[in-house]
Scaffold this active site. Sequence first.
Site, mmCIF file in Angstrom:
data_model
loop_
_atom_site.group_PDB
_atom_site.id
_atom_site.type_symbol
_atom_site.label_atom_id
_atom_site.label_comp_id
_atom_site.label_asym_id
_atom_site.label_seq_id
_atom_site.Cartn_x
_atom_site.Cartn_y
_atom_site.Cartn_z
ATOM 1 N N LYS A 147 4.520 9.509 8.803
ATOM 2 C CA LYS A 147 4.265 9.026 10.162
ATOM 3 C C LYS A 147 5.231 9.589 11.203
ATOM 4 C CE LYS A 147 1.871 4.899 8.495
ATOM 5 N NZ LYS A 147 0.445 5.040 8.761
ATOM 6 N N TYR A 161 0.864 -1.181 0.000
ATOM 7 C CA TYR A 161 0.000 0.000 0.000
ATOM 8 C C TYR A 161 0.896 1.226 0.000
ATOM 9 C CZ TYR A 161 -3.457 3.478 1.374
ATOM 10 O OH TYR A 161 -4.261 4.592 1.416
ATOM 11 N N ASP A 208 9.258 2.727 -0.094
ATOM 12 C CA ASP A 208 8.193 3.369 0.669
ATOM 13 C C ASP A 208 8.425 3.041 2.141
ATOM 14 O OD1 ASP A 208 5.940 4.100 2.026
ATOM 15 O OD2 ASP A 208 4.538 3.405 0.499
HETATM 16 N N1 HOZ Z 1 -4.944 1.902 6.602
HETATM 17 C C1 HOZ Z 1 -4.291 2.996 7.271
HETATM 18 C C2 HOZ Z 1 -3.013 2.582 7.906
HETATM 19 N N2 HOZ Z 1 -2.182 1.699 7.165
HETATM 20 C C3 HOZ Z 1 -5.264 3.528 8.276
HETATM 21 C C4 HOZ Z 1 -5.031 4.924 8.665
HETATM 22 C C5 HOZ Z 1 -6.128 5.463 9.588
HETATM 23 O O1 HOZ Z 1 -7.275 5.024 9.527
HETATM 24 O O2 HOZ Z 1 -5.829 6.359 10.342
#
Ligand code: HOZ
Length: 431
Positions: free
Chosen positions: A268, A145, A240
């Site tokens: 992050k 992702y 990434d």
């Molecule tokens: N799928 C996101 C993390 N890999 C979620 C982020 C979120 O909902 O804050």
Amino acid sequence: MSKKNKSDQFFAEAKRHLVGGVNSPVRAYKAVGGTPLFIQKASGPYVYDVDGNKYIDFVGSWGPMILGHSAPAVINAVKKSLLNGTSFGAPTPAETELAVLIKEAFPSIDLLRFTNSGTEATMTALRIARAVTRRDRTVKFEGGYHGHSDGLLVAAGSGATTFGVPSSAGVPEVLARNTWVLPYNDVSALKDIFRTQGPNIAAVIVEPVAGNMGVVEPSMEFLTTLRELTIKHGAILIFDEVMTGFRVAWGGAQERASISADLTCLGKIIGGGFPVGAVGGRKDLMEQLSPLGPVYQAGTLSGNPIAMSAGLAALQTLKRTKPYKALETLTKQLVAQLRSDAAKENVAVQINSVGSMFTLFFTESPVTSYFEALQSDASQYAAFFHTCLKNGVTMPPSQFEAAFVSTAHTPAVLGKAAAVFRKAFKGVHAK
Ligand code: HOZ
């Protein structure tokens, strides 16, 4: 046992005004059922919901909270910065300071551009790669992702997989066609694509430790082959490291593997809990970006002073305290405990961990790829998740996400969490 009356009420109201009641899909708990916790506050290893319940938190805002919630160094830096104003749309010294620290950690980075999210960073990295190679095609890996930009939402993990839409509606076919998707950790598929399509590949983008299909470690052969083939064929290797940067090591997954990426995407942790992304890398590539080069990218809030001060405080603390070995040891101990407790309860589970990230896959066979991750029993994960929640532990509300340990998770806190996990395995068994 926790009650969630107010969370229920807030969620009902939120659904009337926000799509699905949330601003990021996985938070809606659809994959595990039930009502999401509405959070009042967070401190150290704990989050507190609006009903006053306290939880040991392994979500960690999905990765940024490596120092725990409301880390004093970060909060103090933000307070100080706030008094000077919140956004200027002009350069500030803090941007350069943060860039210098990031470059110290990532020797592969000569120049950086801050963005507001990881999605913007990966999108920009691809654009640079296309511009410099004058090629259009990208290679990514199943379950990887890289944010929600068009060309990258193909066979994507994380929320996309959680909701069964790994290839999103609304992505123009012509863009999806420019993205070739290979199985993670599959060296021969990698060799095949470069043998047949080498001159057409602009970039390969990869999570050098996968976190968005749950945690999956790459083999060294996979990473070294990636590096060799991209060099040989003049393609750009994009790591990434939005999740892994400053998480699995100070210098991210590339430090662990001793491999230099051409471009690295970060997010992050470098924002200390504020919205930030960054793309950085080789000078000749980064100089393609406007105002030096022809690749356009911009953002009103990019390099936002509050986010920069939070990120700086987080990285300065990490640099000073060097918590990585201790975090990894604690996480390994927790995982060992989990494995032994699962075995006692006859629960078939694979627990993958790298550094302070871990994922429980409810399946009998090892998970080294997206296909293998998909063999997990999501309903067992949901049962496990809810027992944890009822007993004061928050895990990611999806099988296909990573859990995070922070420096605020002391051995005593982890011991309490382990007792809850033990109970949760019994719940899975009862199913
Ligand atoms: N799928 C996101 C993390 N890999 C979620 C982020 C979120 O909902 O804050």
